[in-house]
Design a protein around this motif. Structure first.
Motif, PDB file in Angstrom:
ATOM      1  N   ILE A  11     -12.284  -1.372  11.021  1.00 35.72           N
ATOM      2  CA  ILE A  11     -12.100  -0.560   9.991  1.00 35.72           C
ATOM      3  C   ILE A  11     -11.045  -0.818   9.122  1.00 35.72           C
ATOM      4  O   ILE A  11     -10.869  -0.363   8.052  1.00 35.72           O
ATOM      5  CB  ILE A  11     -12.077   0.780  10.521  1.00 35.72           C
ATOM      6  CG1 ILE A  11     -12.344   1.790   9.440  1.00 35.72           C
ATOM      7  CG2 ILE A  11     -10.902   1.364  11.302  1.00 35.72           C
ATOM      8  CD1 ILE A  11     -13.595   1.753   8.877  1.00 35.72           C
ATOM      9  N   ASN A  12      -9.881  -1.708   9.646  1.00 35.97           N
ATOM     10  CA  ASN A  12      -8.765  -1.901   9.279  1.00 35.97           C
ATOM     11  C   ASN A  12      -8.912  -3.206   8.161  1.00 35.97           C
ATOM     12  O   ASN A  12      -8.512  -3.111   7.089  1.00 35.97           O
ATOM     13  CB  ASN A  12      -7.523  -2.108  10.084  1.00 35.97           C
ATOM     14  CG  ASN A  12      -6.704  -0.813  10.514  1.00 35.97           C
ATOM     15  OD1 ASN A  12      -6.918   0.147   9.654  1.00 35.97           O
ATOM     16  ND2 ASN A  12      -6.313  -0.842  11.861  1.00 35.97           N
ATOM     17  N   ALA A  13      -9.970  -4.122   8.698  1.00 35.95           N
ATOM     18  CA  ALA A  13     -10.351  -4.933   7.652  1.00 35.95           C
ATOM     19  C   ALA A  13     -11.068  -4.407   6.394  1.00 35.95           C
ATOM     20  O   ALA A  13     -10.998  -4.516   5.229  1.00 35.95           O
ATOM     21  CB  ALA A  13     -11.420  -5.983   8.420  1.00 35.95           C
ATOM     22  N   MET A  14     -11.796  -3.369   6.688  1.00 34.29           N
ATOM     23  CA  MET A  14     -12.450  -2.451   5.663  1.00 34.29           C
ATOM     24  C   MET A  14     -11.514  -1.972   4.682  1.00 34.29           C
ATOM     25  O   MET A  14     -11.589  -1.695   3.417  1.00 34.29           O
ATOM     26  CB  MET A  14     -13.308  -1.637   6.113  1.00 34.29           C
ATOM     27  CG  MET A  14     -14.676  -2.090   6.755  1.00 34.29           C
ATOM     28  SD  MET A  14     -15.780  -3.197   5.863  1.00 34.29           S
ATOM     29  CE  MET A  14     -15.380  -4.522   6.636  1.00 34.29           C
ATOM     30  N   ALA A  15     -10.240  -1.655   5.454  1.00 38.84           N
ATOM     31  CA  ALA A  15      -9.158  -1.074   4.363  1.00 38.84           C
ATOM     32  C   ALA A  15      -8.536  -1.932   3.569  1.00 38.84           C
ATOM     33  O   ALA A  15      -8.276  -1.554   2.636  1.00 38.84           O
ATOM     34  CB  ALA A  15      -8.085  -0.243   5.462  1.00 38.84           C
ATOM     35  N   GLU A  16      -8.461  -3.164   3.889  1.00 42.86           N
ATOM     36  CA  GLU A  16      -8.063  -4.179   3.108  1.00 42.86           C
ATOM     37  C   GLU A  16      -8.816  -4.407   1.925  1.00 42.86           C
ATOM     38  O   GLU A  16      -8.476  -4.547   0.886  1.00 42.86           O
ATOM     39  CB  GLU A  16      -7.883  -5.611   3.985  1.00 42.86           C
ATOM     40  CG  GLU A  16      -6.783  -5.478   5.005  1.00 42.86           C
ATOM     41  CD  GLU A  16      -6.399  -6.938   5.597  1.00 42.86           C
ATOM     42  OE1 GLU A  16      -6.809  -7.913   4.923  1.00 42.86           O
ATOM     43  OE2 GLU A  16      -5.722  -6.720   6.447  1.00 42.86           O
ATOM     44  N   VAL A  17     -10.099  -4.631   2.375  1.00 47.59           N
ATOM     45  CA  VAL A  17     -11.184  -4.662   1.126  1.00 47.59           C
ATOM     46  C   VAL A  17     -11.226  -3.418   0.370  1.00 47.59           C
ATOM     47  O   VAL A  17     -11.162  -3.548  -1.055  1.00 47.59           O
ATOM     48  CB  VAL A  17     -12.610  -4.959   1.913  1.00 47.59           C
ATOM     49  CG1 VAL A  17     -13.724  -5.184   0.673  1.00 47.59           C
ATOM     50  CG2 VAL A  17     -12.774  -6.361   2.532  1.00 47.59           C
ATOM     51  N   ARG A  38       1.222   7.231  -0.505  1.00 46.71           N
ATOM     52  CA  ARG A  38       0.551   5.846  -0.646  1.00 46.71           C
ATOM     53  C   ARG A  38      -0.069   5.793   1.025  1.00 46.71           C
ATOM     54  O   ARG A  38       0.606   6.526   1.985  1.00 46.71           O
ATOM     55  CB  ARG A  38       1.345   4.930  -0.530  1.00 46.71           C
ATOM     56  CG  ARG A  38       2.057   4.586  -1.898  1.00 46.71           C
ATOM     57  CD  ARG A  38       1.007   3.855  -3.044  1.00 46.71           C
ATOM     58  NE  ARG A  38       1.769   3.614  -4.210  1.00 46.71           N
ATOM     59  CZ  ARG A  38       1.897   4.746  -5.136  1.00 46.71           C
ATOM     60  NH1 ARG A  38       1.418   5.860  -5.029  1.00 46.71           N
ATOM     61  NH2 ARG A  38       2.486   4.291  -6.275  1.00 46.71           N
ATOM     62  N   ALA A  39      -1.370   5.267   1.091  1.00 47.02           N
ATOM     63  CA  ALA A  39      -1.693   5.287   2.510  1.00 47.02           C
ATOM     64  C   ALA A  39      -2.532   3.780   2.553  1.00 47.02           C
ATOM     65  O   ALA A  39      -3.277   3.563   1.417  1.00 47.02           O
ATOM     66  CB  ALA A  39      -2.602   6.397   2.848  1.00 47.02           C
ATOM     67  N   PRO A  40      -2.692   3.238   3.550  1.00 46.35           N
ATOM     68  CA  PRO A  40      -3.490   1.954   3.598  1.00 46.35           C
ATOM     69  C   PRO A  40      -4.684   2.393   3.525  1.00 46.35           C
ATOM     70  O   PRO A  40      -5.339   3.280   4.254  1.00 46.35           O
ATOM     71  CB  PRO A  40      -3.147   1.379   5.152  1.00 46.35           C
ATOM     72  CG  PRO A  40      -2.481   2.436   6.026  1.00 46.35           C
ATOM     73  CD  PRO A  40      -1.799   3.598   4.792  1.00 46.35           C
ATOM     74  N   GLY A  41      -5.410   1.508   2.624  1.00 48.64           N
ATOM     75  CA  GLY A  41      -6.991   1.802   2.607  1.00 48.64           C
ATOM     76  C   GLY A  41      -7.316   2.710   1.592  1.00 48.64           C
ATOM     77  O   GLY A  41      -8.491   2.967   1.472  1.00 48.64           O
ATOM     78  N   ARG A  42      -6.348   3.364   0.959  1.00 43.00           N
ATOM     79  CA  ARG A  42      -6.837   4.584  -0.057  1.00 43.00           C
ATOM     80  C   ARG A  42      -6.138   4.108  -1.484  1.00 43.00           C
ATOM     81  O   ARG A  42      -5.147   3.594  -1.584  1.00 43.00           O
ATOM     82  CB  ARG A  42      -5.949   5.634   0.422  1.00 43.00           C
ATOM     83  CG  ARG A  42      -6.732   6.002   2.139  1.00 43.00           C
ATOM     84  CD  ARG A  42      -6.198   7.610   2.224  1.00 43.00           C
ATOM     85  NE  ARG A  42      -7.533   8.461   2.072  1.00 43.00           N
ATOM     86  CZ  ARG A  42      -7.438   9.604   2.555  1.00 43.00           C
ATOM     87  NH1 ARG A  42      -6.627  10.312   3.013  1.00 43.00           N
ATOM     88  NH2 ARG A  42      -8.765  10.394   2.066  1.00 43.00           N
ATOM     89  N   PRO A  43      -6.912   4.568  -2.439  1.00 47.08           N
ATOM     90  CA  PRO A  43      -6.606   4.355  -3.818  1.00 47.08           C
ATOM     91  C   PRO A  43      -5.076   5.052  -4.052  1.00 47.08           C
ATOM     92  O   PRO A  43      -4.981   6.140  -3.604  1.00 47.08           O
ATOM     93  CB  PRO A  43      -7.568   4.859  -4.784  1.00 47.08           C
ATOM     94  CG  PRO A  43      -8.524   5.628  -3.901  1.00 47.08           C
ATOM     95  CD  PRO A  43      -8.088   5.330  -2.332  1.00 47.08           C
TER      96      PRO A  43
END
Ligand code: UGA
Length: 437
Positions: A222-228, A432-437
């Motif tokens: 899911i953290n890889a998905m966050a990067e994408v 700001r948060a990882p994986g969020r716009p």
């Protein structure tokens, strides 16, 4: 059936196992080589933060069903079933697990074992360890073959250790003799209806590391998905929410953010890779290298998000870090992602102030160079940016307006994706948060 039981090693696992087995009705003598710790435990003082365990410890002591000692001779005399609950940390010189504490425990216990008994390993170990220890045990014990060995991995989570031990999902018994299986089934009888899986040594050892590797993979996935998502302007929290509706995927361990830490997942996947390599099966686990890398990248990403909020530099800026424990409801700071980020920011010139509801003492001892505060508000006072890095409930419930009144700049990095972005933005925060716009 009630057994006279010993627990060798009074760390997280050992204390929990000892207190829970006394609660189940067994007579328990737990051992540790640290005399001061043993004295404190005999006084009912719990050296770790674990919900419900202190009461269980004191109840066992008061009922005379639980006691602590430093003497291997006493342990050997006392017990018919001996549990090995020693730590197996990552070795200083590489990825492999350091099993020296287990070896030392067997070497110290075995020479005193003169009658039929069962020694049961619970530690997380490289596959093949049980086989090796069985040879060592029977070679050193005067009882010879009558000192049997079994492997019975532990799956408890910190923060839920008592519940996980008293109502486990499953019990795995790695055994070589009908005697070992009979004793362990009777020993765990008081747990009631629990699925029991009986295997050979190697399978039992592997179940544990395979489970932790799966959990680590799920988090890094899911953290890889966050990067994408970051690259595409998508929202990983909504993505995970939608994935979770598929039963085959499920929502647990699908929280994107700062990633995994602690004394288990990181070192277990590394030791698993190292052992598979020794066995000539390294290729099968090469994906775990990527799982580890994704996980570590998340820490850098959170540092970057904070730096961006500060306009590109930490130099001389006050930074509040909320959270030091590797996860909430624990005072464990081993490989804590929160402290990793705090130290990184400090090294880049930030003036860091860390607050955690229970892990502050441990953090202060380990990293005296960091700044510390005694409340979230105190940590945030005058800060140019606030980072939420361990999702304690008291942080999840923070009021953005109240916190906004004490900071010098309203910038927040939600490293665990637990805050409501709209509420914080409405209160004037840059969120700001990882994986969020
Ligand atoms: C882990 C396993 O969950 C237990 O089953 C196992 O028995 C134990 O290791 C062990 O080997 O002794 P634990 O280390 O207590 O338990 O912690 P977890 O609840 O697994 O959390 C590990 C890390 O993953 C934490 O840093 C947590 O913040 C992180 N995490 C967890 C995420 O980043 N996302 C998630 O969705 C879940």
């Amino acid at each position: 059936m009630r057994y006279r039981t010993t627990v060798i090693g009074s760390g997280y696992l050992g204390i929990t196992h000892a207190a829970c087995m006394a609660e189940l009705g067994h007579d328990v003598l737990a051992l540790d080589v640290d005399a001061d710790k043993v004295r404190r435990l005999n006084d009912g003082e719990l050296p770790i933060h674990e919900e419900g365990l202190g009461e269980l410890l004191r109840r066992g002591l008061a009922a005379g069903k639980l006691r602590f000692t430093t003497s291997y001779r006493e342990a050997a005399d006392f017990g018919d079933v001996h549990f090995l609950c020693l730590g197996t940390p990552q070795r200083a010189d590489g990825y492999a697990a350091d099993v020296s504490q287990l070896d030392a425990a067997v070497d110290a216990l075995a020479p005193h074992l003169t009658r039929t008994c069962l020694v049961v390993g619970k530690s997380t170990v490289p596959v093949g360890t049980a086989e090796r220890l069985a040879g060592r045990l029977q070679g050193l014990a005067p009882a010879g073959d009558r000192a049997d060995l079994a492997w019975n991995p532990e799956f408890l989570r910190e923060g839920f250790a008592v519940a996980d031990t008293l109502t486990p999902d499953r019990v795995v018994l790695g055994v070589r003799t009908p005697y070992a299986e009979r004793v362990l089934r009777a020993f765990y009888g008081p747990l009631g209806e629990v699925p029991v899986v009986v295997t050979d040594f190697a399978t039992a050892e592997l179940v544990k590391v395979a489970a932790n590797a799966f959990l680590a993979t799920k988090i890094s996935y899911i953290n890889a998905m966050a990067e994408v998502c970051e690259a595409a302007g998508a929202d990983v929290v909504r993505l995970a929410e939608a994935l979770a509706h598929d039963d085959r995927i499920g929502g647990r361990f699908l929280s994107a953010g700062l990633g995994f830490g602690g004394g288990c997942l990181p070192k277990d996947i590394r030791a698993f890779m190292a052992r598979a390599g020794e066995l000539g099966a390294g290729e099968a686990l090469s994906f775990l290298r990527e799982i580890d890398a994704i996980n570590l990248r998340r820490r850098d990403r959170v540092v970057e998000l904070a730096r961006d909020l500060l306009g590109g530099s930490f130099d001389g800026r006050a930074v509040a870090v909320l959270g030091a424990a590797f996860k909430p409801d624990s005072d464990d700071i081993r490989d804590s992602p929160a402290l990793h980020v705090a130290r990184e920011i400090q090294q880049r010139g930030g003036l860091v102030s860390v607050y955690d509801p229970v892990a502050l003492d441990n953090a202060r001892k380990a990293y005296p160079e960091l700044g510390f505060a005694t409340s979230a508000t105190e940590a945030a006072r005058g800060a140019r940016v606030v980072l939420l890095l361990t999702e304690w409930q008291e942080f999840v419930r923070l009021d953005p307006a109240e916190l906004g009144a004490v900071v010098a700049g309203r910038g927040i990095v939600d490293g665990r994706n637990v805050l409501d972005p709209a509420a914080w933005r409405r209160a004037g925060w840059q969120y700001r948060a990882p994986g969020r716009p």
